[in-house]
Motif scaffolding. Sequence first.
Motif, PDB file in Angstrom:
ATOM      1  N   ILE A  56       0.858  -1.174   0.000  1.00  0.00           N
ATOM      2  CA  ILE A  56       0.000   0.000   0.000  1.00  0.00           C
ATOM      3  C   ILE A  56       0.901   1.233   0.000  1.00  0.00           C
ATOM      4  CG2 ILE A  56      -1.852  -1.190   1.246  1.00  0.00           C
ATOM      5  CD1 ILE A  56      -0.932   0.359   3.746  1.00  0.00           C
ATOM      6  N   ARG A  57       0.325   2.398  -0.245  1.00  0.00           N
ATOM      7  CA  ARG A  57       1.057   3.655  -0.165  1.00  0.00           C
ATOM      8  C   ARG A  57       0.382   4.539   0.865  1.00  0.00           C
ATOM      9  NH1 ARG A  57       2.635   5.588  -6.325  1.00  0.00           N
ATOM     10  NH2 ARG A  57       4.020   3.830  -6.833  1.00  0.00           N
ATOM     11  N   GLU A  58       1.206   5.158   1.703  1.00  0.00           N
ATOM     12  CA  GLU A  58       0.672   6.044   2.723  1.00  0.00           C
ATOM     13  C   GLU A  58       1.587   7.257   2.871  1.00  0.00           C
ATOM     14  OE1 GLU A  58      -1.833   3.374   5.877  1.00  0.00           O
ATOM     15  OE2 GLU A  58       0.328   3.539   6.238  1.00  0.00           O
ATOM     16  N   TYR A 112       4.061   8.637  12.887  1.00  0.00           N
ATOM     17  CA  TYR A 112       3.613   7.618  11.931  1.00  0.00           C
ATOM     18  C   TYR A 112       4.622   6.484  11.938  1.00  0.00           C
ATOM     19  CZ  TYR A 112       2.966   5.187   7.482  1.00  0.00           C
ATOM     20  OH  TYR A 112       2.798   4.222   6.524  1.00  0.00           O
ATOM     21  N   SER A 147       5.439   2.995   9.864  1.00  0.00           N
ATOM     22  CA  SER A 147       5.093   2.236   8.664  1.00  0.00           C
ATOM     23  C   SER A 147       4.859   0.769   8.994  1.00  0.00           C
ATOM     24  CB  SER A 147       6.201   2.374   7.613  1.00  0.00           C
ATOM     25  OG  SER A 147       7.439   1.933   8.147  1.00  0.00           O
ATOM     26  N   PRO A 148       3.996   0.076   8.237  1.00  0.00           N
ATOM     27  CA  PRO A 148       3.666  -1.321   8.536  1.00  0.00           C
ATOM     28  C   PRO A 148       4.734  -2.271   8.026  1.00  0.00           C
ATOM     29  CG  PRO A 148       2.465  -0.610   6.600  1.00  0.00           C
ATOM     30  CD  PRO A 148       3.207   0.598   7.099  1.00  0.00           C
ATOM     31  N   ARG A 201      -2.100  -1.476   7.775  1.00  0.00           N
ATOM     32  CA  ARG A 201      -1.759  -0.092   7.513  1.00  0.00           C
ATOM     33  C   ARG A 201      -0.888   0.442   8.648  1.00  0.00           C
ATOM     34  NH1 ARG A 201      -4.163   2.157   3.268  1.00  0.00           N
ATOM     35  NH2 ARG A 201      -5.872   1.017   2.290  1.00  0.00           N
ATOM     36  N   GLY A 202      -0.271   1.582   8.416  1.00  0.00           N
ATOM     37  CA  GLY A 202       0.642   2.135   9.400  1.00  0.00           C
ATOM     38  C   GLY A 202      -0.070   2.618  10.649  1.00  0.00           C
ATOM     39  N   ASN A 205      -4.785   2.143  14.600  1.00  0.00           N
ATOM     40  CA  ASN A 205      -4.098   0.987  14.003  1.00  0.00           C
ATOM     41  C   ASN A 205      -2.890   0.589  14.857  1.00  0.00           C
ATOM     42  OD1 ASN A 205      -5.882   0.913  11.827  1.00  0.00           O
ATOM     43  ND2 ASN A 205      -4.601   2.277  10.598  1.00  0.00           N
ATOM     44  N   THR A 223      -3.209  -5.114  13.694  1.00  0.00           N
ATOM     45  CA  THR A 223      -3.456  -3.771  14.205  1.00  0.00           C
ATOM     46  C   THR A 223      -4.825  -3.726  14.866  1.00  0.00           C
ATOM     47  OG1 THR A 223      -4.288  -3.067  12.030  1.00  0.00           O
ATOM     48  CG2 THR A 223      -1.979  -2.598  12.538  1.00  0.00           C
ATOM     49  N   GLY A 256      -6.363  -4.782  10.889  1.00  0.00           N
ATOM     50  CA  GLY A 256      -5.384  -5.327   9.961  1.00  0.00           C
ATOM     51  C   GLY A 256      -4.794  -6.601  10.523  1.00  0.00           C
TER      52      GLY A 256
END
Length: 737
Positions: A474-476, A504, A506-507, A531-532, A562, A579, A620
């Motif tokens: 994914i992109r965040e 933040y 990242s996952p 997700r993060g 999350n 998560t 998640g």
Amino acid sequence: MNLSCIPWLGGLLLLTAFAGATIFGSVRGLIHDPQHRPVRGAKVTIHSTNSGWAQTATSDNQGGFQFDAVPIGEYLVTVDMPGFAPQEQKITLTSGRDAKLHFGLALAGAIETVNVTDTPWAVNPESSTTSGVIGRQQIAQTPGADQTNSLNMITDYTPSAYLVHDQLHIRGGHQVSWLLDGVPVPNTNIASNVGPQFDPKDIDYLEVQRGGYSAEYGDRTYGVFNVVTRSGFERNRQAELVSSYGSYNNTNDQISFGDHTERFAYYTSLSGYRTDLGLETPSTRILHDQAAGLGGFASLMFNKTSADQLRLVTSLRGDHYQVPNDPDQQAGGIREVENERDAFVNFSWLHTIGQGTVLTVSPFYHFNRAHYIGGSQDTPVIPEDDRGSNYAGGVVSLAVIRGRHNARGGIQFFSQRDNRFFSIITSDGSIPPLRQREVVSGNVEAVFLEDQYKLTDWLTLNGGVRLTHFDGKIRENAADPRIGAALRIPKLGWVARAFWGRYYQSPPLLTVSGPLLDLTAQQGFGFLPLRGERDQQREFGLTIPFAGWTLDITNFRTGATNFFDHDVLGNSNIFFPLTIQHARIRGWEASVASPRLAGRAQWHLAYSHQYAQGFGGITGGLTDFSPPEDSYFYLDHDQRNTLTTGLNLDLPWRAWTAFNVSYGSGFLDGNGPAHLPPHTTYDLSFGKSFGENWGLSFTALNLANNRYLLDNSNTFGGTHYANPRELSVQLKYRFRS
């Protein structure tokens, strides 16, 4: 790595170099005579109290001096000027600190006392960060802290820090960041490794940050560990052999070499250990619990010029763990093991552009592997999980100190490639054999800008922003502001601080897919993409110095969306990240550190009263968890009260002793809300030096042999008991190399 997908990131890259996490600070000051006139031409020397590292400067026309790129640690700053009495001041430098000293010289022959600033040398009056510094001597004397697999150097001195289900937790989470000589050692995996990345005996200083982080931190935010490694400046063509033997056939050995000149220093070590008591056991009996490991470490430092320094730090280690059994598993023939590997190479070039401006360029590489192997007689499932992660990236650093500003800004980036092989074979053939390999790549780029602005002599404002882009399955994107303030109360010297910020995380790249996803569905599990984690933290703190004592009190609250945790697939002991919709972690912390009492004793205390709670369902990962409806529930590592206190005492005849008490009110019992009974352990160490080269020490961990139930959560078999009494003897021999 593609930066074009985030124009704001590319634009900032054109404006600034990256200032990454650092182990360096600066020291500057003013010198005046008895008539308060500036003193020009005074010789100023800063040197480490624990090694031969030193720098010299000369005061300018305004009586000023400055030292840039000074590593974390304890220092003595001395001033010598013909016609005046020499003076000295002590200071403990933390990362990013711009320490300011003031020397008022007296005429030679006058009765002179050491000039002490109105804020004690161990307190940073300009920072919003909650932190502490642990030195090499503390690690060597704290019971069990210098053993290869020990984290006592953290848990004995840090509020809200404890070890449960073989994982370090701080402030309710277990995602922490490690930095070696200012360079990050990235790891985005959750709870997949239990082995350490390096030996505590290779540490010179350890700075522990647990909240109020500046914008340069943000990947793993429940604890930030800045490690200043041994450099060789503490050695003069010397080698040291450390050998020990203890309960459960425990050996912990190391040989190290180090030396330095004015421009070059090196330190290298080779360590090995083995024991019959490795991981925490699921019963009071110790069954199938051997562990062994071997590691090498090296640090090279070269001062090419007065403005250029080159540093190289590298490590390679491997660990083998038997996964402990309870009596039923042992009788059933279950014999599972975990093999782990870890290696990193960090290089740094520090360039002083001008007074108060330091550029750092640091490429790095990190490899991490965890290989879980089920035994051939396991029943009903024989699992295998082999995950290797490669991280390659860089940090470029620019720090500028001008007038009232202490500014930083820049980028950190790394690419990651994960290769995972997973298989399950059922011993009764009820499920066809499952085998799959997954290779996934991703990358993280982060930009930050920040400034520490000294508004007045007693008020400092801290502000910044961290911008992060994650690109994997994914992109965040995340934009995380941080603001804080530090207020030094005149005359009292107390320092109050406040902070608010967002983070933040990242996952992990690897989750569940392919045939494994089909199997989880057959077993009644669901799965959602990871997700993060996004965190919001606020805290208030007060540091009270008095007659050399330091009392620090902090109130904090972290809200997470999350929230990263982990779960196990069936009874396979294979972990998968997950998560939780929300988490709420809040509490009070207090720490006390004494001066040297009667020139011999130092006392410390760390206490926390905290709540670690979750809310909502799984957002998640594996979704086999059903939370209470519309209410908060306690996380499995929730422990209301945690206390450690201890005393280090120098004895006659070059001997010493240290005693430590650890108390916990009990972790969550099953699904709660009840908690397990409280528990207390006592640790003791005693040592003596024989001449300059020989040393002998004795350590007793859990002296009362209290075998309490530590936790019964869902990791490595689900239940863990505290380790029994462990006794060991250590011999040190230092010789010329």
